[in-house]
Design an enzyme around this catalytic site. Structure first.
Site, PDB file in Angstrom:
ATOM      1  N   ARG A 119       3.830  17.804  -4.868  1.00 52.30           N
ATOM      2  CA  ARG A 119       3.089  17.776  -3.593  1.00 52.30           C
ATOM      3  C   ARG A 119       2.424  19.128  -3.368  1.00 52.30           C
ATOM      4  O   ARG A 119       1.280  19.221  -2.954  1.00 52.30           O
ATOM      5  CB  ARG A 119       4.017  17.414  -2.421  1.00 52.30           C
ATOM      6  CG  ARG A 119       3.350  17.622  -1.054  1.00 52.30           C
ATOM      7  CD  ARG A 119       3.884  16.753   0.075  1.00 52.30           C
ATOM      8  NE  ARG A 119       5.317  16.580   0.060  1.00 52.30           N
ATOM      9  CZ  ARG A 119       6.218  17.530   0.387  1.00 52.30           C
ATOM     10  NH1 ARG A 119       5.806  18.723   0.767  1.00 52.30           N
ATOM     11  NH2 ARG A 119       7.504  17.277   0.325  1.00 52.30           N
ATOM     12  N   TYR A 167     -21.440   9.024   8.305  1.00 54.07           N
ATOM     13  CA  TYR A 167     -20.729   8.008   7.526  1.00 54.07           C
ATOM     14  C   TYR A 167     -19.784   7.224   8.460  1.00 54.07           C
ATOM     15  O   TYR A 167     -19.038   7.830   9.243  1.00 54.07           O
ATOM     16  CB  TYR A 167     -19.935   8.696   6.404  1.00 54.07           C
ATOM     17  CG  TYR A 167     -19.084   7.728   5.627  1.00 54.07           C
ATOM     18  CD1 TYR A 167     -19.664   6.815   4.742  1.00 54.07           C
ATOM     19  CD2 TYR A 167     -17.713   7.678   5.794  1.00 54.07           C
ATOM     20  CE1 TYR A 167     -18.897   5.905   4.053  1.00 54.07           C
ATOM     21  CE2 TYR A 167     -16.936   6.768   5.107  1.00 54.07           C
ATOM     22  CZ  TYR A 167     -17.533   5.875   4.232  1.00 54.07           C
ATOM     23  OH  TYR A 167     -16.762   4.974   3.557  1.00 54.07           O
ATOM     24  N   ASP A 221     -20.803  17.398   4.472  1.00 46.93           N
ATOM     25  CA  ASP A 221     -20.405  16.309   3.580  1.00 46.93           C
ATOM     26  C   ASP A 221     -21.515  16.208   2.529  1.00 46.93           C
ATOM     27  O   ASP A 221     -22.639  15.800   2.835  1.00 46.93           O
ATOM     28  CB  ASP A 221     -20.264  15.020   4.399  1.00 46.93           C
ATOM     29  CG  ASP A 221     -19.857  13.815   3.559  1.00 46.93           C
ATOM     30  OD1 ASP A 221     -20.083  13.841   2.334  1.00 46.93           O
ATOM     31  OD2 ASP A 221     -19.325  12.842   4.133  1.00 46.93           O
ATOM     32  N   LYS A 239     -17.684   8.680  -5.259  1.00 49.37           N
ATOM     33  CA  LYS A 239     -19.086   8.323  -5.468  1.00 49.37           C
ATOM     34  C   LYS A 239     -19.623   9.028  -6.728  1.00 49.37           C
ATOM     35  O   LYS A 239     -19.165   8.750  -7.807  1.00 49.37           O
ATOM     36  CB  LYS A 239     -19.881   8.655  -4.217  1.00 49.37           C
ATOM     37  CG  LYS A 239     -19.182   8.228  -2.897  1.00 49.37           C
ATOM     38  CD  LYS A 239     -19.003   6.730  -2.738  1.00 49.37           C
ATOM     39  CE  LYS A 239     -18.081   6.322  -1.601  1.00 49.37           C
ATOM     40  NZ  LYS A 239     -18.369   6.896  -0.303  1.00 49.37           N
TER      41      LYS A 239
END
Ligand SMILES: *Cc1c(COP(=O)(O)O)cnc(C)c1O
Length: 401
Positions: A52, A104, A182, A207
């Site tokens: 983690r 978005y 972004d 993407k």
């Protein structure tokens, strides 16, 4: 500064953070599928204790992506939305954030449905106009969150102009408003917001960075050491981490980012020009077209275009819905940025949850189609478009109905 910092983008995409595995010489970074790391003794480890907190496959992917964005620090998250959520955890209840109107959809939902009830405040401005963003800044504004190009209208915002205005306010009022971007739609091959003065860059690696529609990941990168320390703390404290296999797939995807983006650009531009000449197309949304009102900003801010465009068909809702089902190569699907071409009808798919009046305000008409243009042979893509357009009822027929 290491020697590899001087390598060009394409070389860093293949090698940065990815020296052969020291224990075996494996040329490709292994998938370190382990939760824990055996210590040499109390307080003696080899840089890792628990996955983690840190995992070598994840670190390698983060280092490579940070380098591609000309950043110093990188963090990989289980999804783009998880990355946005972690970025917003840098702020707190009572803080105000200015962002884009056509943000978005998932980020809009996170901001309005999850973070607003927790006490954060958001203003959605028309980010095509820098003035609109600056006008929205209030005494408690701590962050400007940009996204460019936007979805599905492909609007751009002028990153450098926003940064310049925000820095002026920071200097004049002795405060610190951060700017984040972004950069999912552009990818670092095309646009590097940190070089324009942005503090934090976010990606949905799902993407273009991954590029093959086979993973879901997000990322944050920055040059700000204090911010990076806080992000590392938050990532460990909240457990928002990505698995090693997905990070490995991301590294494999990034190796071909440059060649893929060049082909996305070439195919998209050819299709945009073809659509512009098509008598059944009313409007093509693609800033890389000379006729687009934001063409000059595109030339200034982006090195190339991506594979994304949308267009309005001269027809009605039902005919357009029928038309999008006629494609043979373009697959009817949400998402974008993969090597395969996708087609989407925003009003009934990605933006179906947006109330119709709001959709119209944003320019998302019922006859809007969005394409994510892949890297197939563009000749085949044009044949597919042509046969789908041929299925539209002629204007005379649709008037008669
Ligand atoms: C897809 C996307 C996101 C969200 O990323 P996920 O990986 O789906 O969580 C955020 N911003 C933009 C611009 C996107 O296209």
């Amino acid at each position: 500064m290491s020697k590899s910092d001087n390598w060009s983008f394409e070389t860093r995409a293949i090698l940065k953070g990815q020296s052969p595995d020291p224990s075996t010489g494996a040329t490709i970074i292994p998938i370190y599928q382990t939760s824990t790391f055996t210590l040499d003794g109390i307080g003696k480890n080899k840089g890792y204790c628990y996955s983690r907190t840190g995992n070598p496959t994840r670190s390698a992917a983060a280092e490579c992506l940070a380098s591609l964005e000309d950043a110093k620090f990188g963090f990989i998250y289980p999804s783009g939305i998880a990355a946005i959520n972690s970025a917003l955890q840098l702020f707190k209840s009572g803080d105000h954030i200015v962002t884009c109107q056509d943000l978005y959809g998932g980020a809009h939902r996170l901001f309005t449905q999850i973070l607003t009830p927790l006490g954060m405040e958001f203003t959605f401005a028309d980010a095509r106009y820098t003035d609109e963003i600056i006008k929205a800044i209030k005494p408690n504004t701590k962050l400007v969150w940009l996204e460019t190009p936007s979805n599905p209208m492909m609007h751009l915002c002028d990153i450098e102009a926003v940064v310049t205005c925000v820095k002026e306010i920071n200097a004049r009022e002795n405060r610190k408003i951060f700017v984040a971007c972004d950069n999912t739609f552009a990818s670092p091959y095309i646009q590097r917001p940190l070089n324009l003065g942005v503090d934090l860059v976010m990606h949905s690696c799902t993407k273009y960075l991954g590029g093959h529609s086979d993973l879901l990941l997000g990322a944050l990168v920055t040059r700000d050491e204090q911010m990076a320390e806080r992000l590392a703390y938050l990532q460990n404290a909240t457990g928002s981490i990505a698995g090693p296999f997905d990070c490995w797939l991301l590294m494999r995807g990034m190796k071909t980012l440059a060649v893929r983006m060049k082909q996305h650009h070439a195919n998209a531009l050819e299709i945009a020009r073809w659509l512009e000449k098509n008598p059944r197309v009313l409007k093509v949304n693609c800033p890389a077209l000379e006729s687009n009102p934001q063409y000059a900003l595109y030339k200034k801010q982006m090195d190339l275009y991506n594979g994304m465009l949308s267009f309005e068909v001269d027809s009605d809702f039902d005919s357009v819905k029928a038309m999008v089902e006629k494609f043979e190569i373009f697959q009817l699907a949400e998402s974008l940025g993969g090597v395969e071409s996708l087609i989407c009808h925003p009003p009934s798919m990605t933006h179906a949850a947006v109330p119709v009046e709001r959709r119209l305000e944003l320019g998302i008409k019922d006859t809007l189609i969005r394409l994510s243009i892949g890297i197939e042979d563009v000749k085949d893509l044009l044949v597919d478009l042509e046969q789908a357009f041929a299925s539209l009822p002629s204007k005379v027929e649709s008037l008669a109905n």
